[in-house]
Design an enzyme around this catalytic site. Sequence first.
Site, mmCIF file in Angstrom:
data_model
loop_
_atom_site.group_PDB
_atom_site.id
_atom_site.type_symbol
_atom_site.label_atom_id
_atom_site.label_comp_id
_atom_site.label_asym_id
_atom_site.label_seq_id
_atom_site.Cartn_x
_atom_site.Cartn_y
_atom_site.Cartn_z
ATOM 1 N N GLU A 162 -10.341 -13.930 -2.968
ATOM 2 C CA GLU A 162 -10.835 -13.204 -1.903
ATOM 3 C C GLU A 162 -11.452 -14.026 -1.037
ATOM 4 O O GLU A 162 -11.248 -15.420 -1.005
ATOM 5 C CB GLU A 162 -12.473 -12.787 -2.245
ATOM 6 C CG GLU A 162 -12.541 -11.693 -3.232
ATOM 7 C CD GLU A 162 -13.909 -11.107 -3.080
ATOM 8 O OE1 GLU A 162 -14.152 -9.864 -3.063
ATOM 9 O OE2 GLU A 162 -14.641 -11.910 -3.773
ATOM 10 N N LYS B 144 0.702 -1.150 0.117
ATOM 11 C CA LYS B 144 0.135 0.007 -0.129
ATOM 12 C C LYS B 144 0.902 1.228 -0.017
ATOM 13 O O LYS B 144 0.367 2.347 -0.293
ATOM 14 C CB LYS B 144 -0.917 -0.064 1.133
ATOM 15 C CG LYS B 144 -2.206 -0.763 1.087
ATOM 16 C CD LYS B 144 -3.244 -0.621 1.810
ATOM 17 C CE LYS B 144 -4.622 -1.626 1.687
ATOM 18 N NZ LYS B 144 -4.355 -2.774 1.941
ATOM 19 N N GLY C 192 -16.075 -13.535 2.432
ATOM 20 C CA GLY C 192 -16.173 -11.737 2.035
ATOM 21 C C GLY C 192 -15.858 -11.828 0.343
ATOM 22 O O GLY C 192 -15.051 -11.184 -0.026
ATOM 23 N N ASP D 88 -17.407 -10.518 -2.007
ATOM 24 C CA ASP D 88 -18.277 -9.310 -2.729
ATOM 25 C C ASP D 88 -17.904 -9.096 -4.218
ATOM 26 O O ASP D 88 -18.693 -9.137 -5.104
ATOM 27 C CB ASP D 88 -18.283 -8.037 -1.822
ATOM 28 C CG ASP D 88 -16.771 -7.501 -1.763
ATOM 29 O OD1 ASP D 88 -16.357 -8.033 -1.008
ATOM 30 O OD2 ASP D 88 -16.686 -6.672 -2.654
ATOM 31 N N SER E 245 -8.762 1.239 7.915
ATOM 32 C CA SER E 245 -8.736 0.753 9.454
ATOM 33 C C SER E 245 -7.227 -0.233 9.241
ATOM 34 O O SER E 245 -6.970 -0.333 10.600
ATOM 35 C CB SER E 245 -9.889 -0.373 9.368
ATOM 36 O OG SER E 245 -9.859 -1.245 8.311
ATOM 37 N N SER F 295 1.129 -9.983 -0.414
ATOM 38 C CA SER F 295 0.741 -8.525 -0.106
ATOM 39 C C SER F 295 1.218 -7.800 1.051
ATOM 40 O O SER F 295 1.267 -6.627 0.922
ATOM 41 C CB SER F 295 -0.862 -8.194 -0.326
ATOM 42 O OG SER F 295 -1.301 -8.927 0.199
#
Length: 340
Positions: free
Chosen positions: A214, A63, A218, A220, A88, A314
Site C-alpha cells: 500500500e 481490472k 493510505g 488502511d 473513479s 498492475s
Amino acid sequence: MGEFTKMYAVSNGLDFEEVERAEQRLKGVAHRTPVLQSSTLNAWLGAEVFFKCENFQRVGAFKFRGGYNAVARLTPEQRARGVITYSSGNMAQAVALAARMQGVHATIVMPADAPQAKKAATQGYGATIVEYDRQLDDRDSLTRQLAAEQGLYFIPPFGDEGIIAGQGTAAKELFDDVGTLDQLYVPIGGGGLLSGSLLSAKALSPACQVFGVEPELGNDAQQSLRQGQLVRIATPQTIADGAQTQSLSTTTFNIITQNVTDIVTVNDQQLLNMLRFFAERMKMVVEPTGCLAAAAAVQAAEQIRGKRVGVMVSGGNLDSVQLCKYLALGQALQCQPDTV
Ligand SMILES: *Cc1c(COP(=O)(O)O)cnc(C)c1O
C-alpha cells in the site's frame, strides 16, 4: 490445495476452482500478458524478479479480468437488466468494455471530478455515467439506490466474487509460466487483486510468501491486518490513485487477513523512482499504482537476495502530461549505480 479449497468452500464460497472457471471465460478475450525480467535489476538485487505485466492488459490494467468475469457469470435475466458499479478509475473502463463485449448495458457511478479522459473512455465504451460529489455523496449507497430503482445488477468493485476470481487469473498465469515462487508482491486498493492472487498462490505455490503493498499514507489494509478488524481511513493523498481506497471490503478483508504473509508500504518518491526505472530500463509505461509492488520488492532487497520473486505490475494508464511530470521527479533507484 485440497485443504485450502475446502477452507474457502466453507468460509467464503470462493475457491481456486472459481479462478480456473474465470480463466476459461477469459480465454481469447483477455490478453495473456508477458512476464518480463530485467537482467540489470536481477544482478543488482542478486534475485530473480518476475514482473507480470498487466500494464499490457486490455484497458491498460488487470481490472479487465475481473470486470469481464463478473459480467460473464450473470444469469440471462441479470444481463438483460444491465449492471451498475462505481469507480473513479480503471474499473470504470474495464466494466464498461466487458459489458459492451457481452451485450450488456453498464451504468458507472463516477466522481464529478474524475479525469476527463477516463470519463470519455468509459462513455466511449457505451456506458451511462452518473456523477457524484466526492465530498457530499456516499457512492456506495447512491449506487445501491440506483440499482434498486432501475433494477440493475450491482457489481461491488472489490467484494464481488466474480471480480476477485477474475483478478486471480493474473497470478495463476504467472505461476503457470514460471513455476513456484518464494515471494509474491501485489498492490492493494480494495483488495480484489490481492485476494485473487492469494487464491492462486495457495493452490499453485503453497510455500510462496505473499505480500500486499500500500502507499504509506493510505495504509488502511495494513492497519486492518494489525488490528484484526476493518479499518476505514480518509481518502489518502498519494499519486497511487488506484490505491486511494478508504477500506477493504468485508470479503477481501477476510481472505487477506486469513492468508497474507504481511502488508508493507512504500512512499510516493519510491513509486516515482520505480516508474522512471520501468521507463528507462524496461521501456514500459507503468502508472504509479502499478509501481507499488515493484517498489516494495526493491525496498526488501536484503530479504529477497537469492530468491525467486513475483511482482504484479498492475497497470499503465497515464496520460503524457502526467508521465512527463513523474519522469522528471523520479530518481535513480538506490541499488542503481549512477552510471551504467
Ligand atoms: C485498481 C488498481 C489496483 C488495486 O487493485 P484492487 O483490486 O482494488 O486492490 C492496483 N493497481 C492498479 C493499476 C489498479 O487500477
